[in-house]
Design a protein around this motif. Structure first.
Motif, PDB file in Angstrom:
ATOM      1  N   GLY A  55      13.178 -56.722 125.171  1.00 12.29           N
ATOM      2  CA  GLY A  55      11.675 -56.813 124.951  1.00 12.29           C
ATOM      3  C   GLY A  55      11.111 -57.362 126.149  1.00 12.29           C
ATOM      4  N   GLN A  56      11.607 -56.857 127.616  1.00 12.58           N
ATOM      5  CA  GLN A  56      11.137 -57.267 128.952  1.00 12.58           C
ATOM      6  C   GLN A  56       9.741 -56.400 128.900  1.00 12.58           C
ATOM      7  OE1 GLN A  56      13.647 -56.711 132.296  1.00 12.58           O
ATOM      8  NE2 GLN A  56      12.208 -57.714 133.435  1.00 12.58           N
ATOM      9  N   GLU A  57       8.664 -57.273 129.396  1.00  8.02           N
ATOM     10  CA  GLU A  57       7.221 -56.604 129.720  1.00  8.02           C
ATOM     11  C   GLU A  57       7.039 -56.805 130.961  1.00  8.02           C
ATOM     12  OE1 GLU A  57       4.452 -58.808 127.302  1.00  8.02           O
ATOM     13  OE2 GLU A  57       5.345 -58.101 125.372  1.00  8.02           O
ATOM     14  N   VAL A  58       7.648 -57.983 131.765  1.00  5.94           N
ATOM     15  CA  VAL A  58       7.239 -57.986 133.088  1.00  5.94           C
ATOM     16  C   VAL A  58       8.380 -57.479 134.013  1.00  5.94           C
ATOM     17  CG1 VAL A  58       6.162 -59.570 134.952  1.00  5.94           C
ATOM     18  CG2 VAL A  58       5.343 -59.457 132.786  1.00  5.94           C
ATOM     19  N   TYR A  59       8.440 -56.816 134.817  1.00  2.00           N
ATOM     20  CA  TYR A  59       9.665 -56.484 135.666  1.00  2.00           C
ATOM     21  C   TYR A  59       9.700 -57.278 136.913  1.00  2.00           C
ATOM     22  CZ  TYR A  59      10.957 -53.311 131.749  1.00  2.00           C
ATOM     23  OH  TYR A  59      11.417 -52.987 130.787  1.00  2.00           O
ATOM     24  N   HIS A  60      10.007 -58.499 136.862  1.00  2.00           N
ATOM     25  CA  HIS A  60      10.218 -59.406 137.825  1.00  2.00           C
ATOM     26  C   HIS A  60      11.066 -60.457 137.141  1.00  2.00           C
ATOM     27  CE1 HIS A  60       9.027 -61.939 141.535  1.00  2.00           C
ATOM     28  NE2 HIS A  60       9.858 -62.973 140.798  1.00  2.00           N
ATOM     29  N   ILE A  61      12.324 -60.834 137.265  1.00  2.00           N
ATOM     30  CA  ILE A  61      12.874 -61.685 136.343  1.00  2.00           C
ATOM     31  C   ILE A  61      12.496 -62.931 135.986  1.00  2.00           C
ATOM     32  CG2 ILE A  61      15.250 -60.235 136.862  1.00  2.00           C
ATOM     33  CD1 ILE A  61      16.269 -62.682 138.461  1.00  2.00           C
ATOM     34  N   HIS A  62      12.478 -63.475 134.919  1.00  2.00           N
ATOM     35  CA  HIS A  62      11.890 -64.525 134.636  1.00  2.00           C
ATOM     36  C   HIS A  62      12.919 -65.403 133.421  1.00  2.00           C
ATOM     37  CE1 HIS A  62       9.912 -61.245 132.473  1.00  2.00           C
ATOM     38  NE2 HIS A  62      10.008 -62.042 131.410  1.00  2.00           N
ATOM     39  N   LEU A  63      12.997 -66.751 133.654  1.00  2.00           N
ATOM     40  CA  LEU A  63      13.653 -67.311 132.630  1.00  2.00           C
ATOM     41  C   LEU A  63      12.566 -68.211 131.681  1.00  2.00           C
ATOM     42  CD1 LEU A  63      16.468 -68.551 131.528  1.00  2.00           C
ATOM     43  CD2 LEU A  63      16.286 -70.053 133.390  1.00  2.00           C
ATOM     44  N   HIS A  64      12.723 -67.598 130.386  1.00  2.00           N
ATOM     45  CA  HIS A  64      11.773 -68.328 129.584  1.00  2.00           C
ATOM     46  C   HIS A  64      12.394 -69.802 129.227  1.00  2.00           C
ATOM     47  CE1 HIS A  64       9.150 -64.793 128.179  1.00  2.00           C
ATOM     48  NE2 HIS A  64      10.222 -64.275 128.594  1.00  2.00           N
ATOM     49  N   LEU A  65      11.697 -70.932 129.146  1.00  2.00           N
ATOM     50  CA  LEU A  65      11.976 -72.346 128.630  1.00  2.00           C
ATOM     51  C   LEU A  65      11.002 -72.486 127.554  1.00  2.00           C
ATOM     52  CD1 LEU A  65      13.090 -75.054 128.453  1.00  2.00           C
ATOM     53  CD2 LEU A  65      11.471 -75.521 130.285  1.00  2.00           C
ATOM     54  N   LEU A  66      11.620 -72.426 126.403  1.00  2.00           N
ATOM     55  CA  LEU A  66      10.812 -72.707 124.812  1.00  2.00           C
ATOM     56  C   LEU A  66      11.062 -73.792 124.197  1.00  2.00           C
ATOM     57  CD1 LEU A  66      11.624 -69.030 124.106  1.00  2.00           C
ATOM     58  CD2 LEU A  66       9.262 -69.805 123.998  1.00  2.00           C
ATOM     59  N   GLY A  67      10.342 -74.836 123.948  1.00  2.00           N
ATOM     60  CA  GLY A  67      10.763 -75.831 123.071  1.00  2.00           C
ATOM     61  C   GLY A  67       9.535 -76.609 122.195  1.00  2.00           C
ATOM     62  N   GLY A  68       9.701 -77.711 121.813  1.00  2.29           N
ATOM     63  CA  GLY A  68       8.797 -78.496 120.896  1.00  2.29           C
ATOM     64  C   GLY A  68       8.637 -78.218 119.718  1.00  2.29           C
ATOM     65  N   ARG A  69       9.467 -77.287 119.141  1.00  3.08           N
ATOM     66  CA  ARG A  69       9.741 -76.815 117.536  1.00  3.08           C
ATOM     67  C   ARG A  69      11.231 -76.518 117.586  1.00  3.08           C
ATOM     68  NH1 ARG A  69      10.075 -71.453 117.078  1.00  3.08           N
ATOM     69  NH2 ARG A  69       8.812 -70.190 118.522  1.00  3.08           N
ATOM     70  N   GLN A  70      11.414 -76.317 116.287  1.00  3.38           N
ATOM     71  CA  GLN A  70      12.628 -75.828 115.786  1.00  3.38           C
ATOM     72  C   GLN A  70      12.790 -74.349 116.109  1.00  3.38           C
ATOM     73  OE1 GLN A  70      15.573 -77.511 114.421  1.00  3.38           O
ATOM     74  NE2 GLN A  70      16.210 -75.500 114.935  1.00  3.38           N
ATOM     75  N   MET A  71      13.983 -73.902 117.057  1.00  2.34           N
ATOM     76  CA  MET A  71      13.790 -72.550 117.037  1.00  2.34           C
ATOM     77  C   MET A  71      14.676 -71.851 115.991  1.00  2.34           C
ATOM     78  SD  MET A  71      12.188 -71.706 119.791  1.00  2.34           S
ATOM     79  CE  MET A  71      11.400 -73.257 120.571  1.00  2.34           C
ATOM     80  N   HIS A  72      14.835 -70.518 115.815  1.00  3.96           N
ATOM     81  CA  HIS A  72      15.562 -70.138 114.630  1.00  3.96           C
ATOM     82  C   HIS A  72      16.435 -68.916 115.308  1.00  3.96           C
ATOM     83  CE1 HIS A  72      12.904 -72.023 112.052  1.00  3.96           C
ATOM     84  NE2 HIS A  72      11.695 -71.264 112.798  1.00  3.96           N
TER      85      HIS A  72
END
Ligand code: 5GP
Ligand code: ZN
Length: 113
Positions: free
Chosen positions: A92-109
């Motif tokens: 699901g990569q859209e931008v071809y420059h590596i990046h680390l997503h940090l996601l939080g503030g809700r329950q992940m599934h």
């Protein structure tokens, strides 16, 4: 080079930068998928995780440690958060420059979509 994230690094595209050092930049994702959604990127253009080599071990370690510190600063470290690297089409990569997503503030599934 026509890379969106390189343009964010050189400030020709505006973003809300939350952390910067010699090698890394972190900023708000423009389409947040969680109450907290940050992107941590290297300033060096690397297209995908597939291009990483042993020489990049320290860089990748710095990305994870920076994400950890940002999570702490946001106060989401104890509740928890998710770190994601998407690679190529199936990832699901859209931008071809590596990046680390940090996601939080809700329950992940799990499993992820
Ligand atoms: P990917 O799908 O490649 O793993 O993630 C790319 C991320 O970059 C997406 O979450 C998307 O919302 C974010 N993004 C795309 N364009 C921009 C932009 O111009 N500014 C910011 N801050 N984030 C962007
Ligand atoms: Zn780039």
């Amino acid at each position: 080079m026509d890379c969106l994230f390189c343009k964010i690094i050189d400030h020709s595209i505006k973003s809300n930068i939350i952390y910067e050092d010699e090698t890394l930049l972190a900023f708000d994702d423009i389409r947040p998928q969680a109450p907290q959604h940050k992107l941590i990127i290297p300033k060096r253009h690397i297209e995908t995780i597939n291009e990483l080599t042993e020489d990049d071990a320290n860089l990748v370690g710095q990305m994870v440690l920076t994400a950890k510190q940002i999570a702490k600063d946001l106060g989401i470290d104890q509740d928890g958060f998710r770190l994601v690297f998407n690679c190529n089409r199936h990832g699901g990569q859209e931008v071809y420059h590596i990046h680390l997503h940090l996601l939080g503030g809700r329950q992940m599934h799990w499993p992820p979509g």
